[in-house]
Write a protein that holds these residues in place. Sequence first.
Motif, PDB file in Angstrom:
ATOM      1  N   GLN A 179      48.376  -1.272  -5.001  1.00 14.33           N
ATOM      2  CA  GLN A 179      49.551  -1.978  -5.505  1.00 14.33           C
ATOM      3  C   GLN A 179      49.658  -1.751  -7.005  1.00 14.33           C
ATOM      4  O   GLN A 179      48.671  -1.446  -7.681  1.00 14.33           O
ATOM      5  CB  GLN A 179      49.470  -3.475  -5.204  1.00 14.33           C
ATOM      6  CG  GLN A 179      48.346  -4.197  -5.926  1.00 14.33           C
ATOM      7  CD  GLN A 179      48.340  -5.682  -5.629  1.00 14.33           C
ATOM      8  OE1 GLN A 179      49.002  -6.155  -4.709  1.00 14.33           O
ATOM      9  NE2 GLN A 179      47.575  -6.436  -6.417  1.00 14.33           N
ATOM     10  N   GLY A 180      50.895  -1.882  -7.509  1.00 14.87           N
ATOM     11  CA  GLY A 180      51.121  -1.664  -8.920  1.00 14.87           C
ATOM     12  C   GLY A 180      52.596  -1.436  -9.186  1.00 14.87           C
ATOM     13  O   GLY A 180      53.434  -1.466  -8.269  1.00 14.87           O
ATOM     14  N   PRO A 181      52.970  -1.213 -10.420  1.00 14.31           N
ATOM     15  CA  PRO A 181      54.375  -0.994 -10.742  1.00 14.31           C
ATOM     16  C   PRO A 181      54.847   0.353 -10.201  1.00 14.31           C
ATOM     17  O   PRO A 181      54.055   1.285 -10.004  1.00 14.31           O
ATOM     18  CB  PRO A 181      54.400  -1.014 -12.271  1.00 14.31           C
ATOM     19  CG  PRO A 181      53.024  -0.599 -12.677  1.00 14.31           C
ATOM     20  CD  PRO A 181      52.102  -1.138 -11.624  1.00 14.31           C
ATOM     21  N   ILE A 250      54.086   4.224  -6.333  1.00 17.22           N
ATOM     22  CA  ILE A 250      53.383   3.525  -7.405  1.00 17.22           C
ATOM     23  C   ILE A 250      53.188   4.497  -8.557  1.00 17.22           C
ATOM     24  O   ILE A 250      52.665   5.596  -8.388  1.00 17.22           O
ATOM     25  CB  ILE A 250      52.031   2.973  -6.926  1.00 17.22           C
ATOM     26  CG1 ILE A 250      52.238   1.923  -5.838  1.00 17.22           C
ATOM     27  CG2 ILE A 250      51.239   2.380  -8.077  1.00 17.22           C
ATOM     28  CD1 ILE A 250      50.943   1.369  -5.265  1.00 17.22           C
ATOM     29  N   LYS A 284      55.963  -4.594  -8.986  1.00 21.26           N
ATOM     30  CA  LYS A 284      54.873  -4.598  -8.011  1.00 21.26           C
ATOM     31  C   LYS A 284      55.333  -3.887  -6.750  1.00 21.26           C
ATOM     32  O   LYS A 284      56.238  -4.351  -6.066  1.00 21.26           O
ATOM     33  CB  LYS A 284      54.435  -6.024  -7.688  1.00 21.26           C
ATOM     34  CG  LYS A 284      53.266  -6.096  -6.706  1.00 21.26           C
ATOM     35  CD  LYS A 284      52.854  -7.531  -6.447  1.00 21.26           C
ATOM     36  CE  LYS A 284      51.703  -7.610  -5.471  1.00 21.26           C
ATOM     37  NZ  LYS A 284      51.287  -9.011  -5.186  1.00 21.26           N
ATOM     38  N   VAL A 286      53.767  -2.372  -3.175  1.00 21.74           N
ATOM     39  CA  VAL A 286      52.590  -2.426  -2.307  1.00 21.74           C
ATOM     40  C   VAL A 286      52.633  -1.241  -1.349  1.00 21.74           C
ATOM     41  O   VAL A 286      53.613  -1.041  -0.626  1.00 21.74           O
ATOM     42  CB  VAL A 286      52.534  -3.747  -1.521  1.00 21.74           C
ATOM     43  CG1 VAL A 286      51.326  -3.751  -0.573  1.00 21.74           C
ATOM     44  CG2 VAL A 286      52.478  -4.928  -2.467  1.00 21.74           C
TER      45      VAL A 286
END
Length: 303
Positions: A179-181, A250, A284, A286
């Motif tokens: 997960q992350g931007p 991501i 975010k 996922v």
Amino acid sequence: MSTNESPEESGPGPAGQPPRDVPPRDVPPQEVPAQDTPSQDAPEKDEPAQPVQPADRPAPAAGPEETGRQRLAAGLWPPRVSRAQLIVALLLFVLGLGLAIQVRSNSESSALRGARQEDLVRILDELDGRTKRLEEEKQALEDQRKELESSSNQAEEARRQTVEKERQLGILAGTVAAQGPGITLKITDPTGQVQSDQLLDTLQELRAAGAEAIQINGVRIVAGSYFSEENGGVAIDGKKITQPYEFRVIGKPQDLEPALNIPGGVVQTLEKEQATVAVTRSAKIVVDALRAAKQPDYARSSS
């Protein structure tokens, strides 16, 4: 006996005697009138002398007159090429090849020549972003080396870096969730014109822009992923997907979105196929589709 026979004619004599010779008659010579013929020794001046044909060679028969096209063909073939002409032809060929390459290179960059100033600035920002990411990776590797060299407990530091590297490789291999931007890319294709190669181009553009984890319609993308055509649709790694095609990516949104919107890029190409493309930034994203870890059959760790 006929009386027309002359006694002067030669005939057989009496039996047992040879035939008599009859003297020839004296024929008076006939006078031939003199003709004004030119002397054979000196031909007249006003008539050119004709070449004398050999007695044993007949005069050549006059053939059909050649046309202009035949004379032109006879002059062109077989070709009579000199060494200087060959050198000139070779130089002209090299010059033409160079011009063709130059024209091709100019045509390939014509899309950027006609781009707006904002698009050019965006392309430069993307290139700067890629350069910055490479420098950051280089700096991180140098920091790891320095930590290993300066740490009092090098074994513990090496173990910690190994665990971190394993986690990173798990994300790239698709064996762990991430997960992350990042961004969400949604492609709607009502006419069914989008093919698998265009989706592959989209994936490659995202990877080049710094995407770290990608998921398409529930299929995790890894290094060995492939696209194919299946039953009139698109399949990823043998699993068929249906539209709309949704990419969960991501990475740094400031790099991913401009890479898709450059002139002649992914968005413009898909819009030419009557597809609708929507790009949404998110803080975010996922990526939870997983791949089973494959155990090697023969390779073993050497440490």
